[in-house]
Design a protein around this motif. Sequence first.
Motif, PDB file in Angstrom:
ATOM      1  N   GLY A 165      -1.434 -13.109   1.103  1.00  0.00           N
ATOM      2  CA  GLY A 165      -2.655 -13.137   0.308  1.00  0.00           C
ATOM      3  C   GLY A 165      -3.681 -12.140   0.808  1.00  0.00           C
ATOM      4  O   GLY A 165      -4.323 -11.440   0.013  1.00  0.00           O
ATOM      5  N   VAL A 166      -3.844 -12.050   2.126  1.00  0.00           N
ATOM      6  CA  VAL A 166      -4.758 -11.070   2.709  1.00  0.00           C
ATOM      7  C   VAL A 166      -4.330  -9.651   2.350  1.00  0.00           C
ATOM      8  O   VAL A 166      -5.163  -8.789   2.044  1.00  0.00           O
ATOM      9  N   SER A 226      -6.620  -6.968   0.458  1.00  0.00           N
ATOM     10  CA  SER A 226      -6.907  -5.702   1.126  1.00  0.00           C
ATOM     11  C   SER A 226      -6.495  -4.515   0.266  1.00  0.00           C
ATOM     12  O   SER A 226      -7.197  -3.493   0.234  1.00  0.00           O
ATOM     13  N   ALA A 227      -5.380  -4.645  -0.446  1.00  0.00           N
ATOM     14  CA  ALA A 227      -4.912  -3.550  -1.301  1.00  0.00           C
ATOM     15  C   ALA A 227      -5.904  -3.245  -2.412  1.00  0.00           C
ATOM     16  O   ALA A 227      -5.984  -2.102  -2.889  1.00  0.00           O
ATOM     17  N   ALA A 228      -6.669  -4.262  -2.840  1.00  0.00           N
ATOM     18  CA  ALA A 228      -7.674  -4.070  -3.889  1.00  0.00           C
ATOM     19  C   ALA A 228      -9.070  -3.881  -3.303  1.00  0.00           C
ATOM     20  O   ALA A 228     -10.045  -3.835  -4.050  1.00  0.00           O
ATOM     21  N   HIS A 229      -9.169  -3.796  -1.977  1.00  0.00           N
ATOM     22  CA  HIS A 229     -10.447  -3.621  -1.277  1.00  0.00           C
ATOM     23  C   HIS A 229     -11.410  -4.763  -1.567  1.00  0.00           C
ATOM     24  O   HIS A 229     -12.621  -4.566  -1.673  1.00  0.00           O
ATOM     25  N   ALA A 232       0.139  -0.506  -4.302  1.00  0.00           N
ATOM     26  CA  ALA A 232      -0.794   0.523  -4.767  1.00  0.00           C
ATOM     27  C   ALA A 232      -1.202   0.237  -6.203  1.00  0.00           C
ATOM     28  O   ALA A 232      -0.390  -0.184  -7.022  1.00  0.00           O
ATOM     29  N   GLY A 233      -2.474   0.436  -6.498  1.00  0.00           N
ATOM     30  CA  GLY A 233      -2.942   0.303  -7.866  1.00  0.00           C
ATOM     31  C   GLY A 233      -3.000  -1.108  -8.404  1.00  0.00           C
ATOM     32  O   GLY A 233      -2.902  -1.311  -9.604  1.00  0.00           O
ATOM     33  N   ILE A 234      -3.166  -2.116  -7.548  1.00  0.00           N
ATOM     34  CA  ILE A 234      -3.235  -3.486  -8.023  1.00  0.00           C
ATOM     35  C   ILE A 234      -4.592  -3.751  -8.666  1.00  0.00           C
ATOM     36  O   ILE A 234      -5.635  -3.297  -8.170  1.00  0.00           O
ATOM     37  N   PRO A 290       1.607  -4.407   5.180  1.00  0.00           N
ATOM     38  CA  PRO A 290       1.322  -3.251   4.317  1.00  0.00           C
ATOM     39  C   PRO A 290       2.384  -2.157   4.386  1.00  0.00           C
ATOM     40  O   PRO A 290       2.621  -1.472   3.386  1.00  0.00           O
ATOM     41  N   SER A 291       3.031  -2.000   5.528  1.00  0.00           N
ATOM     42  CA  SER A 291       4.090  -0.989   5.626  1.00  0.00           C
ATOM     43  C   SER A 291       5.418  -1.502   5.091  1.00  0.00           C
ATOM     44  O   SER A 291       6.268  -0.724   4.662  1.00  0.00           O
ATOM     45  N   LEU A 292       5.596  -2.817   5.095  1.00  0.00           N
ATOM     46  CA  LEU A 292       6.836  -3.408   4.588  1.00  0.00           C
ATOM     47  C   LEU A 292       6.776  -3.664   3.086  1.00  0.00           C
ATOM     48  O   LEU A 292       7.800  -3.630   2.394  1.00  0.00           O
ATOM     49  N   ILE A 293       5.566  -3.955   2.600  1.00  0.00           N
ATOM     50  CA  ILE A 293       5.367  -4.222   1.163  1.00  0.00           C
ATOM     51  C   ILE A 293       4.238  -3.327   0.680  1.00  0.00           C
ATOM     52  O   ILE A 293       3.093  -3.780   0.510  1.00  0.00           O
TER      53      ILE A 293
END
Length: 214
Positions: free
Chosen positions: A40-41, A45-48, A117-119, A111-114
């Motif tokens: 979830g984090v 984080s991917a969406a800032h 981008a662009g969520i 983040p490196s395993l999954i």
Amino acid sequence: MANVSEGKSPVGFWASSTDRHSIIEDMQGVVAGSMLAALGVTLLSAAHLLIGGTAGLGFLLRYSTGFSFGVVFFALNLPFYWLAYKRLGLAFTIKTFTAVALTSVLTEVLPSLIPIAGIDPLVAALFGGLLIGTGMLALFRHRASLGGFGILALYLQDRLGWRAGFVQLGLDLVVLALAFLVATPFVILCSILAAVTLNLTLAINHRTDRYIVR
């Protein structure tokens, strides 16, 4: 046969009863809860986006200083372990420390395993909040938490009967108010949606009068 009829598992670490988890069950609950929370984090984080609690403070420091979220999140929780030990016991403290440490490590690795981008921020808020809330629910039901405000919220629920989800929601809103220093109104709106989703998951599903296993 007597153990089986009493609802107990007869051997070692698997020994459990209808009102108490076994060590293996607690280990599984802590690991599973940490994995869900870390995922979830990662979405947030991917969406800032941000969230409440010490995780929210970790996001604020990450976005404003560039520090690693995992390291900051682990460090921010250190002062709360004394309260956990004094008020909720050694077992709770050990399981919570384990959950925080595992979540901190996973948020650095995922983040490196999954790669994400662009969520869409709204999607990240809903799914991220739900995943963290479900992870915390698993931890709460195994007498653990993600530290920080979660320790305080669970303590107040045990002592005063206040719903852990609503207590944490109030604390989270304070943290999110600080987000105006580093984020746009739309990001803050999506972050509030994530916090509401997380805490409604807890408030609706975590009640000590319904779930009594420890």
